[in-house]
Design an enzyme around this catalytic site. Sequence first.
Site, PDB file in Angstrom:
ATOM      1  N   GLY A 146       0.764 -43.673  -1.190  1.00  0.00           N
ATOM      2  CA  GLY A 146       0.349 -43.571  -2.534  1.00  0.00           C
ATOM      3  C   GLY A 146      -0.427 -44.717  -3.353  1.00  0.00           C
ATOM      4  N   CYS A 147      -0.918 -44.423  -4.166  1.00  0.00           N
ATOM      5  CA  CYS A 147      -2.032 -45.695  -4.956  1.00  0.00           C
ATOM      6  C   CYS A 147      -1.070 -46.662  -5.382  1.00  0.00           C
ATOM      7  CB  CYS A 147      -2.822 -44.928  -5.818  1.00  0.00           C
ATOM      8  SG  CYS A 147      -1.697 -44.048  -7.288  1.00  0.00           S
ATOM      9  N   TYR A 148       0.169 -46.476  -6.379  1.00  0.00           N
ATOM     10  CA  TYR A 148       0.874 -47.519  -6.837  1.00  0.00           C
ATOM     11  C   TYR A 148       1.459 -48.354  -5.620  1.00  0.00           C
ATOM     12  CZ  TYR A 148       0.691 -45.895 -11.608  1.00  0.00           C
ATOM     13  OH  TYR A 148       0.166 -45.620 -12.921  1.00  0.00           O
ATOM     14  N   THR A 150       0.419 -48.703  -2.396  1.00  0.00           N
ATOM     15  CA  THR A 150      -0.604 -49.562  -1.864  1.00  0.00           C
ATOM     16  C   THR A 150      -0.699 -50.711  -2.588  1.00  0.00           C
ATOM     17  OG1 THR A 150      -1.652 -47.466  -1.008  1.00  0.00           O
ATOM     18  CG2 THR A 150      -2.924 -49.423  -1.431  1.00  0.00           C
TER      19      THR A 150
END
Length: 335
Positions: A146-148, A150
């Site tokens: 996921g972006c968060y 990462t």
Amino acid sequence: MIKVAIVGVSGYTGIELLKILLNHDKFEVVYLGATENGDSIDKTHPSLKGLCDLKIQKADAKSIAKVAKLAFLALPHKASMGFAKELLNQGVKVVDLSADYRLELDTYEKFYCAHEDKEHLSDAVYGLPEMYGKSLKDTNLIANPGCYPTATILGLLPFLDFIDENYPVMIDAKSGVSGAGKKCSEKTHYCSINENHYAYAPLSHRHEPEIKEKLFKASKKDFDIAFVPHLLPATRGMLVDSYCLVKSEFDPLDVLKEFYKDSPFVRVFENPVDIKSSSGTNFCDIFAKRVDKKLFISSSIDNLLRGASSQAVVNANLMFGFDEDEGIPKYAYVP
């Protein structure tokens, strides 16, 4: 050339995948899939007029297996696992951008839904190259982070031996609105987000257990994570600030530089980072400062690229034995 398919091409991560792959010297896009048959891709994404006119097809695993060796799945959770299972059973390698293969079974089913592909779940490798780079070369299934998680994990990872686990790790995360996806809602409507800034899903966001699980795997320490995401009045970009207490004295910049000395897509900054300098790239920019026992870590990524699509292509590069940075965007959208 490795022939590839993109399923879920109509969304933001789908078009970002396509833009990267159209400029890639080792991958050739031969199939574009969505939930329904559609026009050519330049009708769905007019910015591609004159650059790509592949037709969007109703996604079908058997059709993909006939033409492609690799499929990128830019689908929502639950939808992705059923499709991935079919592709894997037909010998197609998969990079999945959903949450379906990121977590241990119990964690996934607690925060998402019943898992429909337990057979392949244990085969998935978490696609954070700085943690699992070697394993990514020997798998047929990559679970793109996921972006968060990462941005958060890359910031915290070098300091896990220093953090005092008797105290919570506070994470204040901010994302551009594109992180909420293409479909508009009351919260992402222009009139709601313009000149505005607010938290959502505080202490209950689904990325919190992902962060917690991966930090435990890296350290065998059960950190108490307090994660609060916010929406920014910006299209893209992500800034994650982490606050914690530490047990000893050290220079955090020295720790970062040593830890990431062989990581081509992590940049250590001497001053606090910003979202503009990483926007349009696969870089994670990190700054950290310690005062006495207090440690501040700030990480910046492009939520659509390092937080999704460009990281997915890095993972595919490693999966097929290519250079990690083959075809990966490095120049920021500045100004």
